[in-house]
Design an enzyme around this catalytic site. Structure first.
Site, PDB file in Angstrom:
ATOM      1  N   HIS A 105       0.837  -1.208   0.000  1.00 19.41           N
ATOM      2  CA  HIS A 105       0.000   0.000   0.000  1.00 19.41           C
ATOM      3  C   HIS A 105       0.871   1.258   0.000  1.00 19.41           C
ATOM      4  O   HIS A 105       0.693   2.154  -0.846  1.00 19.41           O
ATOM      5  CB  HIS A 105      -0.911  -0.024   1.235  1.00 19.41           C
ATOM      6  CG  HIS A 105      -1.794   1.173   1.387  1.00 19.41           C
ATOM      7  ND1 HIS A 105      -3.131   1.156   1.046  1.00 19.41           N
ATOM      8  CD2 HIS A 105      -1.540   2.432   1.844  1.00 19.41           C
ATOM      9  CE1 HIS A 105      -3.657   2.355   1.283  1.00 19.41           C
ATOM     10  NE2 HIS A 105      -2.707   3.148   1.767  1.00 19.41           N
ATOM     11  N   GLU A 106       1.817   1.326   0.920  1.00 19.22           N
ATOM     12  CA  GLU A 106       2.654   2.527   1.024  1.00 19.22           C
ATOM     13  C   GLU A 106       3.569   2.678  -0.188  1.00 19.22           C
ATOM     14  O   GLU A 106       3.849   3.803  -0.626  1.00 19.22           O
ATOM     15  CB  GLU A 106       3.469   2.497   2.326  1.00 19.22           C
ATOM     16  CG  GLU A 106       2.637   2.496   3.601  1.00 19.22           C
ATOM     17  CD  GLU A 106       1.693   3.686   3.713  1.00 19.22           C
ATOM     18  OE1 GLU A 106       1.962   4.744   3.114  1.00 19.22           O
ATOM     19  OE2 GLU A 106       0.664   3.554   4.401  1.00 19.22           O
ATOM     20  N   HIS A 112       3.535   6.612  -6.977  1.00 22.34           N
ATOM     21  CA  HIS A 112       2.759   7.760  -7.455  1.00 22.34           C
ATOM     22  C   HIS A 112       3.634   9.014  -7.407  1.00 22.34           C
ATOM     23  O   HIS A 112       3.651   9.821  -8.344  1.00 22.34           O
ATOM     24  CB  HIS A 112       1.512   7.933  -6.583  1.00 22.34           C
ATOM     25  CG  HIS A 112       0.453   8.810  -7.174  1.00 22.34           C
ATOM     26  ND1 HIS A 112      -0.695   9.160  -6.492  1.00 22.34           N
ATOM     27  CD2 HIS A 112       0.354   9.427  -8.385  1.00 22.34           C
ATOM     28  CE1 HIS A 112      -1.441   9.937  -7.257  1.00 22.34           C
ATOM     29  NE2 HIS A 112      -0.820  10.125  -8.408  1.00 22.34           N
ATOM     30  N   HIS A 157       1.842   4.610  -2.877  1.00 15.52           N
ATOM     31  CA  HIS A 157       1.994   6.064  -2.730  1.00 15.52           C
ATOM     32  C   HIS A 157       3.355   6.513  -3.252  1.00 15.52           C
ATOM     33  O   HIS A 157       3.470   7.527  -3.949  1.00 15.52           O
ATOM     34  CB  HIS A 157       1.878   6.463  -1.253  1.00 15.52           C
ATOM     35  CG  HIS A 157       0.487   6.437  -0.705  1.00 15.52           C
ATOM     36  ND1 HIS A 157      -0.585   7.026  -1.355  1.00 15.52           N
ATOM     37  CD2 HIS A 157      -0.004   5.905   0.452  1.00 15.52           C
ATOM     38  CE1 HIS A 157      -1.677   6.858  -0.617  1.00 15.52           C
ATOM     39  NE2 HIS A 157      -1.357   6.191   0.470  1.00 15.52           N
TER      40      HIS A 157
END
Length: 710
Positions: free
Chosen positions: A492-493, A499, A496
């Protein structure tokens, strides 16, 4: 989670976005310090870092390679330099004729402040040394004061207003530049700059009051409750911390197996506090007053251009989702009540303190999911190698471990990764602060340290981010081993982080994750889908001693176990989001916040309200996600659609990966989210499409069901 969310509003001028293209710095630029013995990259995370000779003898570079930050006093130097440059840029902005150069100067101004503010925002909570934390806190205050001055600088505002008022000029700008100009104007107007002097002063006062109330409310959400010991039965007192003759209730104890412990914690921890209630009421009314004053009604969900666009659309989304979940949620509650009756027949009514515990019991009984069985297959190094393989095959991106210079990192356990594209070269850096230490924040999160942007000389300012986790240290006998939940959080991290690396915009104000809140979680949640797909997991999940692969049946059971009572959990999130919307809707509120809670819980959840409780007073997200709590559900719906449409058939599809980068990641916040989603899915999804995507994720995999029933 994006911790940058708080900074985004505290430093409104310090915008969001970054820039375009980087020419050929690939292998050569990072070959100097990339250790070939750390190939694959996973090896760097499965061994404890060893000191090198240049750690002892080399020059001290300063935190993140910033020379001034070799000592805490360097923050004073950095902020003074930023403030000097700010004054010069303000003069430039005010004297430059309106045009594209106006937006570039505003973005450089934003970057100048954010390069200190964002870095300090991390250091004030992430650095282990108090002197650094205090210096960073002071830098945050200093930059914040300057930002407030700029947001109320009439001459600066007018220089931007001239550009926006010139329709011919605006039409000549590209879409990204127009959007960035409009975002800067939003930052001005939310501070009341367009009002007369008296109203502008009121807007400034309200902004200050809201910040103070937010801080006070946030502190109150975690405040423990002390009660005299004799008020609780003796046989449950040992579950709570003691303070002399008192017991300290500091949370809900949701996983406790004793029903009475959970009930007592729920009723005591959520008992209404008059000061906290007054603080919440003042916070909500002040937000409404500010929205009325500056002309953004109701209280804005953030900068313009969210996926939902309007509060009416948000409520439509939540109501339709609640309707679709209703029957599934009822069955989940029946299943939990059945388990409670089985384990506690004398007190079988399902209450709000029960679902986390009984859903876990059902999950364990049905699927025999014991996290410790998975850990040997999920060493941190193996998971990092899995991410490396995935990014390389999907996006042509490779992670290289670099040896940081002396003083560059704040703890010896921090690893530095260079992110390199196969043809474009070095994209940026990720600092991995993954391991537990004293006084470290417990929340897994992503920090932007420096946003990317295209500089005036044509070079690209490389983005720098920190990922913060709380993983156990390796021991002498085995590497850091992750539970399935830890592995999913890591993916999940890293969503980020990628991105941030690939959101290569022209403007820092909209770089990477600096985008509307209801879109910001899409890349990170999408990575969760990859982490739960056996075709991806099989690439890296191997026993750290034997090399044996993680059996497919174990992965399938794990994925299906997450669907146990998932409708009830999603229904709870709908309730929270609806409550947030109502609190930030029309004012004055028709009833007390507690009466509204009671009604909303009845409409959107299904378990009864417990008298003399006020859960809303512990709802910390009302501060950072006020009127935006729906965003996580909306982002998950988009991520689900992208996964099913583009990656379900082949999670390593390079063409789909390139399209994902081109249509969604590359724009950061420089393009309206709905346009990005439309480009990716080749259609414009409706609210019904979003709802159906979320509900379909709850469907059981009958192949797994059949396999387990044999």
């Amino acid at each position: 989670m994006l911790l940058a969310a708080g900074t985004r509003y505290a430093y409104r001028l310090c915008g969001r976005r970054a820039a375009a293209a980087l020419q050929g710095r690939a292998g050569r630029s990072c070959a100097r310090s990339v250790s070939t013995s750390w190939s694959p990259v996973g090896a760097a995370f499965n061994v404890k870092p060893q000191g090198h000779l240049w750690d002892l003898l080399g020059e001290r570079r300063g935190l993140f390679g910033v020379p001034e930050l070799s000592t805490p006093e360097g923050f004073q130097v950095a902020q003074e330099e930023a403030l000097r440059k700010t004054e010069w840029l303000v003069e430039r902005a005010c004297s430059t004729p309106p045009g594209p150069q106006t937006v570039l100067i505003f973005d450089e101004l934003s970057d100048c402040l954010c390069r200190v503010a964002d870095l300090a925002d991390f250091v004030k909570i992430g650095h282990p040394e108090q002197a650094f934390r205090e210096a960073a806190q002071e830098a945050c205050r200093s930059i914040g004061t300057m930002v407030e001055k700029l947001n109320t600088n009439v001459e600066l505002y007018q220089s931007l207003q001239k550009l926006l008022d010139d329709k011919k000029l605006m039409d000549s700008l590209d879409a990204e530049t127009r959007r960035v100009a409009e975002l800067f104007m939003f930052d001005f107007e939310i501070s009341g700059i367009h009002l007369d002097e008296e109203k502008r002063r009121r807007a400034v006062d309200l902004n200050v009051k809201i910040l103070d109330l937010s801080s006070a409310f946030l502190m109150g959400t975690n405040f423990p409750i002390k009660i005299q010991k004799h008020l609780l039965p003796e046989h449950i007192q040992h579950h709570f911390a003691r303070d002399g003759r008192h017991l300290v209730i500091d949370g809900l104890h949701a996983e406790a197996s004793d029903d009475l412990v959970r009930e007592a914690a729920y009723k005591i921890f959520l008992y209404p506090n008059a000061d906290q209630l007054k603080c919440l009421e003042e916070l909500l009314s002040s937000r409404d007053l500010l929205a009325n004053l500056v002309g953004y009604l109701p209280f804005p969900t953030g900068p313009p251009g969210t996926i939902a666009q309007t509060p009416e659309t948000v409520m439509q989304f939540l109501e339709k989702l609640s309707e679709k979940l209703c029957e599934r949620t009822r069955k989940d509650f029946e299943m939990m009540q059945g388990m409670k009756t089985k384990l506690n027949p004398q007190n079988s009514e399902l209450m709000p303190w029960d679902p986390p515990y009984y859903s876990g019991v059902i999950r364990a009984e049905r699927y025999n999911i014991e996290p410790s069985l998975y850990c040997p297959f999920l060493s941190l190094g193996a998971c990092m190698e899995g991410l490396n393989v995935l990014f390389n095959r999907l996006l042509g991106v490779t992670l290289y471990a670099e040896q940081p210079f002396k003083g560059e990192v704040w703890c010896i356990d921090v690893r530095k990764l260079a992110v390199v594209h196969e043809s474009e070269g070095l994209l940026g850096y990720i600092y991995c602060d993954f391991f537990q230490r004293a006084n470290k924040p417990q929340q897994d999160c992503h920090f932007t340290i420096r946003g990317g942007r295209l500089k005036e000389d044509g070079s690209y300012q490389l983005p720098v981010v920190v990922l913060m986790l709380n993983l156990p240290h390796a021991s002498r006998d085995f590497p850091t081993l992750l539970t399935p939940g830890m592995m999913e959080n890591l993916f999940h991290e890293m969503g980020h982080a990628m991105h941030s690396m690939l959101g290569r915009t022209r403007y820092q104000h909209v770089t990477g994750t600096r985008c509307p809140t209801d879109f910001a979680e899409v890349p990170s949640i999408l990575m969760e889908y990859f982490s739960n797909d056996y075709r991806v997991v099989s690439q890296f999940a191997k026993h750290y001693q034997t090399g044996q692969p993680l059996p497919k049946a174990m992965v399938s059971r794990l994925c299906e176990s997450k669907k146990v009572c998932a409708a009830a959990e999603m229904q709870l999130q709908v309730f929270y989001a609806a409550l947030d919307q109502i609190y930030h809707g029309q004012h004055p509120l028709k009833k007390s916040t507690t009466d509204i809670l009671m009604e909303t819980q009845e409409q959107f959840y299904g378990l009864p309200y417990v008298p003399d409780t006020a859960w809303q007073l512990r709802f910390s997200h009302l501060v950072g996600y006020g009127a935006k709590y729906y965003s996580y559900l909306m982002s998950r719906a988009v991520a689900s659609m992208v996964w099913k449409e583009c990656f379900l058939q082949d999670p390593f599809n390079r063409a789909a990966g390139e399209r994902y980068r081109r249509e969604m990641l590359a724009h950061g916040g420089g393009k309206e989210p709905m346009l990005m989603i439309q480009g990716m899915l080749q259609k414009c999804p409706s609210i019904d499409d979003f709802v159906d995507a979320l509900v379909s994720d709850l469907n059981l995999d009958f192949e797994t069901f059949f396999m387990d029933s044999k």
